[in-house]
Design a protein around this motif. Structure first.
Motif, short mmCIF file in Angstrom:
data_model
loop_
_atom_site.label_atom_id
_atom_site.label_comp_id
_atom_site.label_asym_id
_atom_site.label_seq_id
_atom_site.Cartn_x
_atom_site.Cartn_y
_atom_site.Cartn_z
N LEU A 1 -3.30 -47.26 -23.42
CA LEU A 1 -2.27 -46.28 -23.78
C LEU A 1 -1.27 -46.90 -24.76
CD1 LEU A 1 -1.71 -44.53 -20.34
CD2 LEU A 1 -2.63 -43.47 -22.41
N ASP A 2 -0.95 -48.17 -24.56
CA ASP A 2 -0.09 -48.86 -25.52
C ASP A 2 -0.75 -48.91 -26.90
OD1 ASP A 2 2.04 -49.31 -23.86
OD2 ASP A 2 1.50 -51.38 -23.38
N THR A 3 -2.06 -49.10 -26.93
CA THR A 3 -2.77 -49.12 -28.20
C THR A 3 -2.69 -47.77 -28.89
OG1 THR A 3 -4.27 -50.85 -27.39
CG2 THR A 3 -5.01 -49.56 -29.29
N LEU B 1 -0.15 -44.64 -33.30
CA LEU B 1 0.72 -43.52 -33.69
C LEU B 1 2.04 -44.02 -34.26
CD1 LEU B 1 -0.22 -41.40 -30.60
CD2 LEU B 1 -0.66 -40.72 -32.96
N ALA B 2 2.55 -45.12 -33.71
CA ALA B 2 3.78 -45.70 -34.25
C ALA B 2 3.57 -46.18 -35.69
CB ALA B 2 4.23 -46.86 -33.37
N LEU B 3 2.44 -46.82 -35.96
CA LEU B 3 2.13 -47.27 -37.31
C LEU B 3 2.04 -46.08 -38.28
CD1 LEU B 3 -0.62 -49.98 -36.60
CD2 LEU B 3 1.73 -50.40 -37.35
N GLU B 4 1.43 -45.00 -37.80
CA GLU B 4 1.26 -43.83 -38.65
C GLU B 4 2.59 -43.16 -38.99
OE1 GLU B 4 -3.23 -42.30 -37.41
OE2 GLU B 4 -1.47 -41.31 -36.56
N HIS B 5 3.50 -43.14 -38.05
CA HIS B 5 4.75 -42.41 -38.23
C HIS B 5 5.93 -43.28 -38.63
CE1 HIS B 5 2.39 -39.54 -35.79
NE2 HIS B 5 3.10 -38.63 -36.38
N GLY B 6 5.76 -44.62 -38.58
CA GLY B 6 6.88 -45.49 -38.89
C GLY B 6 8.00 -45.38 -37.87
N ILE B 7 7.62 -45.25 -36.61
CA ILE B 7 8.60 -45.08 -35.54
C ILE B 7 8.25 -46.01 -34.38
CG2 ILE B 7 9.49 -43.49 -33.79
CD1 ILE B 7 9.05 -41.21 -35.76
N ARG C 1 -18.74 -41.05 -44.27
CA ARG C 1 -18.84 -39.71 -43.70
C ARG C 1 -17.52 -38.94 -43.81
NH1 ARG C 1 -16.99 -38.50 -38.68
NH2 ARG C 1 -16.04 -40.16 -37.45
N GLY C 2 -16.55 -39.53 -44.50
CA GLY C 2 -15.30 -38.83 -44.75
C GLY C 2 -14.31 -38.85 -43.61
N ALA C 3 -14.47 -39.79 -42.68
CA ALA C 3 -13.55 -39.86 -41.55
C ALA C 3 -12.21 -40.43 -41.99
CB ALA C 3 -14.15 -40.74 -40.45
N SER C 4 -11.16 -40.04 -41.32
CA SER C 4 -9.83 -40.59 -41.56
C SER C 4 -9.66 -41.87 -40.76
CB SER C 4 -8.74 -39.59 -41.15
OG SER C 4 -8.82 -38.41 -41.92
N VAL C 5 -9.35 -42.96 -41.45
CA VAL C 5 -9.14 -44.24 -40.78
C VAL C 5 -7.69 -44.29 -40.30
CG1 VAL C 5 -9.08 -46.73 -41.05
CG2 VAL C 5 -10.91 -45.40 -42.11
N ARG C 6 -7.50 -44.41 -38.98
CA ARG C 6 -6.15 -44.39 -38.41
C ARG C 6 -5.54 -45.78 -38.28
NH1 ARG C 6 -5.50 -39.42 -34.28
NH2 ARG C 6 -3.38 -39.89 -34.94
N ALA C 7 -6.36 -46.77 -38.01
CA ALA C 7 -5.86 -48.14 -37.89
C ALA C 7 -7.04 -49.10 -37.93
CB ALA C 7 -5.07 -48.33 -36.61
N ILE D 1 -8.72 -40.67 -31.44
CA ILE D 1 -7.94 -41.02 -30.25
C ILE D 1 -7.95 -39.84 -29.28
CG2 ILE D 1 -5.69 -41.72 -29.34
CD1 ILE D 1 -5.00 -42.81 -32.08
N GLY D 2 -8.26 -40.10 -28.02
CA GLY D 2 -8.18 -39.09 -26.98
C GLY D 2 -7.36 -39.60 -25.81
N VAL D 3 -6.34 -38.87 -25.42
CA VAL D 3 -5.40 -39.34 -24.39
C VAL D 3 -5.30 -38.35 -23.24
CG1 VAL D 3 -3.00 -39.96 -23.91
CG2 VAL D 3 -4.03 -40.59 -26.11
N ILE D 4 -5.38 -38.88 -22.03
CA ILE D 4 -5.07 -38.13 -20.81
C ILE D 4 -4.01 -38.97 -20.09
CG2 ILE D 4 -5.91 -37.15 -18.65
CD1 ILE D 4 -7.18 -35.83 -21.05
N ALA D 5 -2.75 -38.62 -20.22
CA ALA D 5 -1.67 -39.47 -19.73
C ALA D 5 -0.68 -38.69 -18.88
CB ALA D 5 -0.93 -40.11 -20.92
#
Length: 411
Positions: free
Chosen positions: A349-351, A356-362, A249-255, A10-14
């Motif tokens: 940006l909502d995505t 991030l909400a799913l990852e943190h439970g917030i 390739r050992g990547a972390s799956v975020r969603a 994820i890359g964000v410019i907000a």
């Protein structure tokens, strides 16, 4: 190849932060960064409040030869793409043996208005010899896709979606389809820069645009004070991959990109609000069906939140219609009320916020919104901690496009 497409970067410019970490810190805190429009040449225009990206130095992230060829919205995209690749740990060495396996798809609604205005002013004031050659491409909706692919040596499927705000979600569906057809990875997302004088004048024709001069009151969807939305710039890019290839390739799956659907119901007008709601409800049902997800499995809804009474009423009706009784109790949030509605980049940006909400439970709050007047559990005031496994992201375009995206945490 697996059947699942996953987000690994994820890359964000907000307006509320550069990078996913800064963006999430401000989003979960409910920080509002809406403020007076400060761009040169906008002082006399009726639009007073917007979400501007501050503290972004494109020269520190993008080479000069690309900056001179492109508009601000593409500067955002190039920088966000770098952040997404870095976050997903995918470097050129990982695909240089097969550059045709990685592609790019972006969505754009406003194009390069700032660049285009500058060059047309040169034409008007000084003549055609003073118009730069990049005027022919920098304003174009596909500029970001093209420049990212050239700069990064990505020769796989490339495209651009021009489908109103909802195109931001539709771009994920295009990327997922490319991966199902054999691509290894895709860069996908949307950025916008609609705050140049020419661009703002074009937006003044939108009935839903808020011209309120108080940043705390200019954008308050789902309340009886709703008076429209305020625009914003910025956006996000994502690295999405075939799940098996990512794990190899050992990547972390975020969603997981679990489901998507889209409809079209015509331009937003007070008299067509009911039809718009029906179209959005149909898109929600389609996305849930695509994801194999029951309505009661949705743990959070990231609302589109146009901010007019008619549009908000239609969206609330769509959520309640598609989710049934669960629609009254599922947490609903619209973090964009603190940053502005960045057109095609708004649902992107909502995505990012949803992942991030799913990852943190917030569940992040909806800034500046109180006294909700619809039968929805809109999260206001402060963030809500809860177990999250499935997120639903909604988007509607002012010209009639509707889309829904279902995200799930990896099993």
């Amino acid at each position: 190849m697996s059947d699942r497409t996953v987000i690994t970067g994820i890359g964000v410019i907000a307006p509320n932060g550069i990078g996913a970490d800064a963006f999430w810190k401000a989003t979960q805190a409910g920080t509002s960064v809406l403020g007076r429009v400060t761009r040169e040449g906008c002082e006399h225009l009726p639009l007073r409040v917007a979400g501007e990206v501050r503290g972004f130095d494109p020269a520190s992230m993008v080479e000069e030869r690309y900056l001179v060829q492109t508009d601000r919205y593409t500067h955002h995209a190039l920088a966000a793409a770098d952040l997404a690749l870095e976050d997903g740990r995918l470097g050129r060495a990982d695909y240089e043996d097969d550059p045709f396996s990685v592609g790019v798809v972006t969505a754009a609604g406003s194009g390069g208005g700032e660049f285009g205005q500058r060059e047309l002013q040169h034409l008007w004031e000084q003549g055609p010899r003073y118009v730069g050659p990049y005027q022919s491409i920098a304003w174009f909706y596909a500029a970001s896709t093209g420049q990212i692919s050239i700069r990064r040596g990505l020769k796989g499927p490339c495209g651009v979606v021009a489908a109103d705000e909802a195109g931001g979600l539709d771009a994920f569906a295009h990327a997922a389809r490319a991966i199902r057809q054999g691509s290894r990875a895709m860069l996908v997302g949307a950025t916008e820069a609609p705050l140049a004088p020419y661009s703002i004048v074009c937006q003044l024709g939108y009935e839903a645009l808020s011209t309120h001069d108080d940043p705390e009151r200019a954008y308050r969807p789902f309340t009886d004070k709703a008076c429209g939305y305020v625009p914003a710039e910025g956006g996000a890019m994502f690295l999405v991959e075939d799940e098996r290839a990512a794990r190899r390739r050992g990547a972390s799956v975020r969603a997981v990109l679990a489901g998507h659907a889209a409809t079209f119901t015509g331009p937003h007008r007070p008299e067509t609000a009911e039809k718009s709601g029906e179209g959005l409800a149909h898109a929600i049902r389609g996305a849930l069906r695509d994801a194999g997800c029951a309505p009661e499995e949705v743990d959070v809804v990231f609302a589109d939140a146009v901010g007019t009474p008619q549009a908000d009423r239609a969206e609330a009706a769509a959520i309640l219609s598609a989710l049934g009784a669960h629609g009254r109790t599922v947490p609903v949030t619209a973090p964009k009320t603190g940053t502005g509605r960045a057109y095609c980049a708004a649902p992107v940006l909502d995505t990012a916020a949803a992942v991030l909400a799913l990852e943190h439970g917030i569940v992040p709050p909806t800034p500046n919104v109180f006294d909700v007047c619809h039968d929805l559990d809109v999260v206001t005031g402060s963030a809500r901690t809860t177990e999250l496994r499935t997120a639903l992201v909604l988007s509607r375009g002012l010209m009639g496009s509707n889309a829904a995206l279902v995200l799930r945490i990896p099993a």
